[in-house]
Scaffold this motif. Structure first.
Motif, PDB file in Angstrom:
ATOM      1  N   ALA A 116       0.829  -1.204   0.000  1.00 53.39           N
ATOM      2  CA  ALA A 116       0.000   0.000   0.000  1.00 53.39           C
ATOM      3  C   ALA A 116       0.863   1.252   0.000  1.00 53.39           C
ATOM      4  N   ASP A 117       0.274   2.332  -0.477  1.00 52.43           N
ATOM      5  CA  ASP A 117       0.873   3.663  -0.410  1.00 52.43           C
ATOM      6  C   ASP A 117       0.301   4.357   0.824  1.00 52.43           C
ATOM      7  N   ILE A 118       1.180   4.963   1.612  1.00 54.04           N
ATOM      8  CA  ILE A 118       0.785   5.623   2.858  1.00 54.04           C
ATOM      9  C   ILE A 118       0.596   7.117   2.630  1.00 54.04           C
ATOM     10  N   THR A 119      -0.547   7.638   3.053  1.00 50.83           N
ATOM     11  CA  THR A 119      -0.814   9.067   3.019  1.00 50.83           C
ATOM     12  C   THR A 119      -1.303   9.496   4.387  1.00 50.83           C
ATOM     13  N   PHE A 120      -0.628  10.457   4.988  1.00 48.89           N
ATOM     14  CA  PHE A 120      -1.106  10.994   6.264  1.00 48.89           C
ATOM     15  C   PHE A 120      -2.178  12.038   5.983  1.00 48.89           C
ATOM     16  N   LEU A 121      -3.237  11.983   6.764  1.00 49.68           N
ATOM     17  CA  LEU A 121      -4.369  12.889   6.576  1.00 49.68           C
ATOM     18  C   LEU A 121      -4.305  14.030   7.583  1.00 49.68           C
ATOM     19  N   GLU A 122      -4.815  15.175   7.171  1.00 55.34           N
ATOM     20  CA  GLU A 122      -4.846  16.360   8.039  1.00 55.34           C
ATOM     21  C   GLU A 122      -6.205  17.026   7.929  1.00 55.34           C
ATOM     22  N   GLY A 123      -6.477  17.915   8.853  1.00 54.03           N
ATOM     23  CA  GLY A 123      -7.677  18.754   8.797  1.00 54.03           C
ATOM     24  C   GLY A 123      -8.971  17.977   8.748  1.00 54.03           C
ATOM     25  N   GLU A 124      -9.879  18.454   7.902  1.00 52.73           N
ATOM     26  CA  GLU A 124     -11.201  17.858   7.775  1.00 52.73           C
ATOM     27  C   GLU A 124     -11.134  16.420   7.283  1.00 52.73           C
ATOM     28  N   GLU A 125     -10.187  16.129   6.387  1.00 51.92           N
ATOM     29  CA  GLU A 125     -10.025  14.775   5.876  1.00 51.92           C
ATOM     30  C   GLU A 125      -9.670  13.798   7.010  1.00 51.92           C
ATOM     31  N   LYS A 126      -8.807  14.227   7.897  1.00 55.33           N
ATOM     32  CA  LYS A 126      -8.413  13.431   9.061  1.00 55.33           C
ATOM     33  C   LYS A 126      -9.601  13.215   9.991  1.00 55.33           C
ATOM     34  N   GLN A 127     -10.345  14.281  10.278  1.00 52.26           N
ATOM     35  CA  GLN A 127     -11.499  14.182  11.159  1.00 52.26           C
ATOM     36  C   GLN A 127     -12.552  13.253  10.571  1.00 52.26           C
ATOM     37  N   CYS A 128     -12.799  13.362   9.280  1.00 51.18           N
ATOM     38  CA  CYS A 128     -13.774  12.485   8.615  1.00 51.18           C
ATOM     39  C   CYS A 128     -13.338  11.026   8.684  1.00 51.18           C
ATOM     40  N   ALA A 129     -12.050  10.762   8.474  1.00 47.26           N
ATOM     41  CA  ALA A 129     -11.543   9.389   8.549  1.00 47.26           C
ATOM     42  C   ALA A 129     -11.733   8.822   9.953  1.00 47.26           C
ATOM     43  N   LEU A 130     -11.467   9.636  10.951  1.00 48.73           N
ATOM     44  CA  LEU A 130     -11.666   9.184  12.334  1.00 48.73           C
ATOM     45  C   LEU A 130     -13.134   8.870  12.603  1.00 48.73           C
ATOM     46  N   ASP A 131     -14.009   9.800  12.239  1.00 50.00           N
ATOM     47  CA  ASP A 131     -15.428   9.658  12.565  1.00 50.00           C
ATOM     48  C   ASP A 131     -16.163   8.666  11.661  1.00 50.00           C
ATOM     49  N   GLN A 132     -15.910   8.729  10.362  1.00 49.82           N
ATOM     50  CA  GLN A 132     -16.703   7.967   9.401  1.00 49.82           C
ATOM     51  C   GLN A 132     -16.106   6.631   8.998  1.00 49.82           C
ATOM     52  N   VAL A 133     -14.848   6.386   9.363  1.00 51.37           N
ATOM     53  CA  VAL A 133     -14.237   5.103   9.020  1.00 51.37           C
ATOM     54  C   VAL A 133     -13.774   4.387  10.296  1.00 51.37           C
ATOM     55  N   ILE A 134     -12.844   4.976  11.012  1.00 49.57           N
ATOM     56  CA  ILE A 134     -12.236   4.294  12.163  1.00 49.57           C
ATOM     57  C   ILE A 134     -13.250   4.083  13.289  1.00 49.57           C
ATOM     58  N   MET A 135     -13.871   5.138  13.762  1.00 50.01           N
ATOM     59  CA  MET A 135     -14.839   5.001  14.862  1.00 50.01           C
ATOM     60  C   MET A 135     -16.121   4.297  14.407  1.00 50.01           C
TER      61      MET A 135
END
Length: 164
Positions: free
Chosen positions: A104-123
């Motif tokens: 896989a290719d790794i991309t670190f997320l920031e800002g709204e994209e990071k918050q969305c990943a936390l809320d809508q995918v991880i949590m």
């Protein structure tokens, strides 16, 4: 893959296997070390334009974080141990399992994209955490990475007649 009889190629079945897994092991390198650093982490996943993406999170410090920053590529493995089986008529012992591997290719997320990943995918992955009121103040010190899967393979060693 040596044992083609164990290979799983149906993408939907592979996704079912991914969904059964709770831990993914990341193989990380920095180019200076001859062997990879393998670290188990919790993950969540989703399909994005038909491609599998894994999401991981952790501290913005430590060896895992540093290696992911230095090299934006990783390998991964996840598995479901099914059962150890002793086959008396053949005098054989085998482990029944399902596993998924890839790169896989790794991309670190920031800002709204990071918050969305936390809320809508991880949590959102588990019922218990879907609406859990976690400390939003920790988001700024948390790294969230998207692993865009570029290579994917899967295999299983299941009993005859067992669904793969």
């Amino acid at each position: 893959m040596r044992r083609k009889d164990r290979e799983i190629t149906d993408f939907e079945k592979i996704l079912e296997m991914v969904d059964e897994c709770e831990i993914v092991r990341l193989g990380l390198t920095d180019g200076d070390t001859p062997s990879p650093y393998i670290v188990p982490v919790n993950f969540a996943w989703r399909l994005e334009d038909g491609q599998l993406a894994l999401y991981v999170h952790g501290a913005k410090a430590g060896r895992k974080y540093e290696l992911m920053r230095r090299n934006s590529r990783c390998s991964f493995e996840m598995d479901v141990p099914v059962a150890l089986e002793c086959i008396e008529e053949r005098g054989d012992v085998t482990m029944r399992y399902k596993c998924v591997m890839g790169s896989a290719d790794i991309t670190f997320l920031e800002g709204e994209e990071k918050q969305c990943a936390l809320d809508q995918v991880i949590m959102a992955r588990h019922e218990e955490t879907r609406n859990f009121p976690y400390q939003k103040s920790l988001v700024k010190v948390t790294a969230v990475a998207r692993l865009g899967v570029t290579e994917l393979s899967a295999k299983a060693n299941l009993r005859v007649g067992e669904a793969d």
